[in-house]
Design an enzyme around this catalytic site. Sequence first.
Site, PDB file in Angstrom:
ATOM      1  N   GLU A   1      47.637   9.910 -50.811  1.00 33.83           N
ATOM      2  CA  GLU A   1      48.172  10.161 -49.478  1.00 33.83           C
ATOM      3  C   GLU A   1      49.534   9.492 -49.270  1.00 33.83           C
ATOM      4  OE1 GLU A   1      46.667  12.175 -47.562  1.00 33.83           O
ATOM      5  OE2 GLU A   1      44.490  11.945 -47.572  1.00 33.83           O
TER       6      GLU A   1
ATOM      7  N   TYR B   1      49.985  25.890 -48.327  1.00 34.95           N
ATOM      8  CA  TYR B   1      50.667  26.149 -49.598  1.00 34.95           C
ATOM      9  C   TYR B   1      50.504  27.612 -50.007  1.00 34.95           C
ATOM     10  CZ  TYR B   1      50.441  21.064 -49.606  1.00 34.95           C
ATOM     11  OH  TYR B   1      50.539  19.748 -49.251  1.00 34.95           O
TER      12      TYR B   1
ATOM     13  N   HIS C   1      46.644   9.695 -42.374  1.00 35.23           N
ATOM     14  CA  HIS C   1      45.506   9.585 -43.295  1.00 35.23           C
ATOM     15  C   HIS C   1      45.622   8.307 -44.119  1.00 35.23           C
ATOM     16  CE1 HIS C   1      45.034  14.274 -43.414  1.00 35.23           C
ATOM     17  NE2 HIS C   1      44.965  13.772 -42.200  1.00 35.23           N
TER      18      HIS C   1
END
Length: 347
Positions: free
Chosen positions: A187, A127, A224
């Site tokens: 997630e 990011y 994940h």
Amino acid sequence: MSDVLLEKAKTMEPRNPNKATKVFGGKSSGILNWNDIKYPHWYKMYKRLVGNYWQADEINMFSDVKQFPMLTEAEQDAYLKVIGLLSTLDAPQTRTALLLSLYATDPSVQSILAVISQQEAVHNESYSYVLSSVVTLKEQNEAFELGRKNPILLKRNERLITGYNEFVENPTVENILKTLVYTSLLEGLFFYSGFAFFYHLARENKMVGTSTMISYINRDELEHGKFISELFRATLAEYPEHNNKDFIDWVYQEFKVAVDMEMEWSNYVLSDVDGMDLNQMQGYIQYRANKMLRLLGLSEIYPDNVENPMKWIRAYVDNIDGTKTDFFEQKSRQYTKTSDLNGFDDL
């Protein structure tokens, strides 16, 4: 319900067996033999996670650098706010995975969480990388301040923050289970309106470098989420006293609140973006909630959105339903390594 505080797992205890007796609060020597673990299929999960290795600065942002100033004001605003959201969510995941691993007495869980933690660190770096490609340092810092200052984002993340901090202060089995639920929401649900925004831009041949980066992050998060859900189910099976109506009702309530918060956020950040169908987005958010509940071993709560209403998204990322997609085809078309950061050597 009274719940005993867990102790951190010992690094080595030769008097205990190599195969852990429980994932949390059990006994193990600390020695990991992948051929002799309590849940053998987790080795395949570990291998898939390791196979997903990538680095942010391998993705060419040259086209995005040129395109960002040509986005509409609404698209630019959403771009920065969504990156701010994603960084707010991913930053604590590195630490959360590490904290969970400290209490995991199964060394296979420790190893998998270590890989997840490393990948979350890469996500957070990415990011910073994409923002440094397209905006000034001042604008980058403003995007990263959203998680601390934006009232809608603070409201949206409040329960997650409280739950994570409660686990830090009181590491009980119940709080580990709750942390796994919040992690599953993070997630598997909280990222997805943001991911969809970048895929929407890519459909219009805008900011393709960013969308490629997001597809790698998305692929990781799918893995994940699948592991976290299995860890939740294993822990709940090992501590059946927590598998009661009050706790399961709590899980359903958290999902309902999370869906409402995600829909409020997506309406706030995407309402002015041309071509974004917010009704379809709400259906997609509910679909993601149903999907994560199934992975947790629970029932769907949004019968109108059992199927994905935004099937076009499958073209941008792997899908853990086993649906074949053109992700790797996309990779060969869009994934271009550069010899310098952000493709600026091409300028």
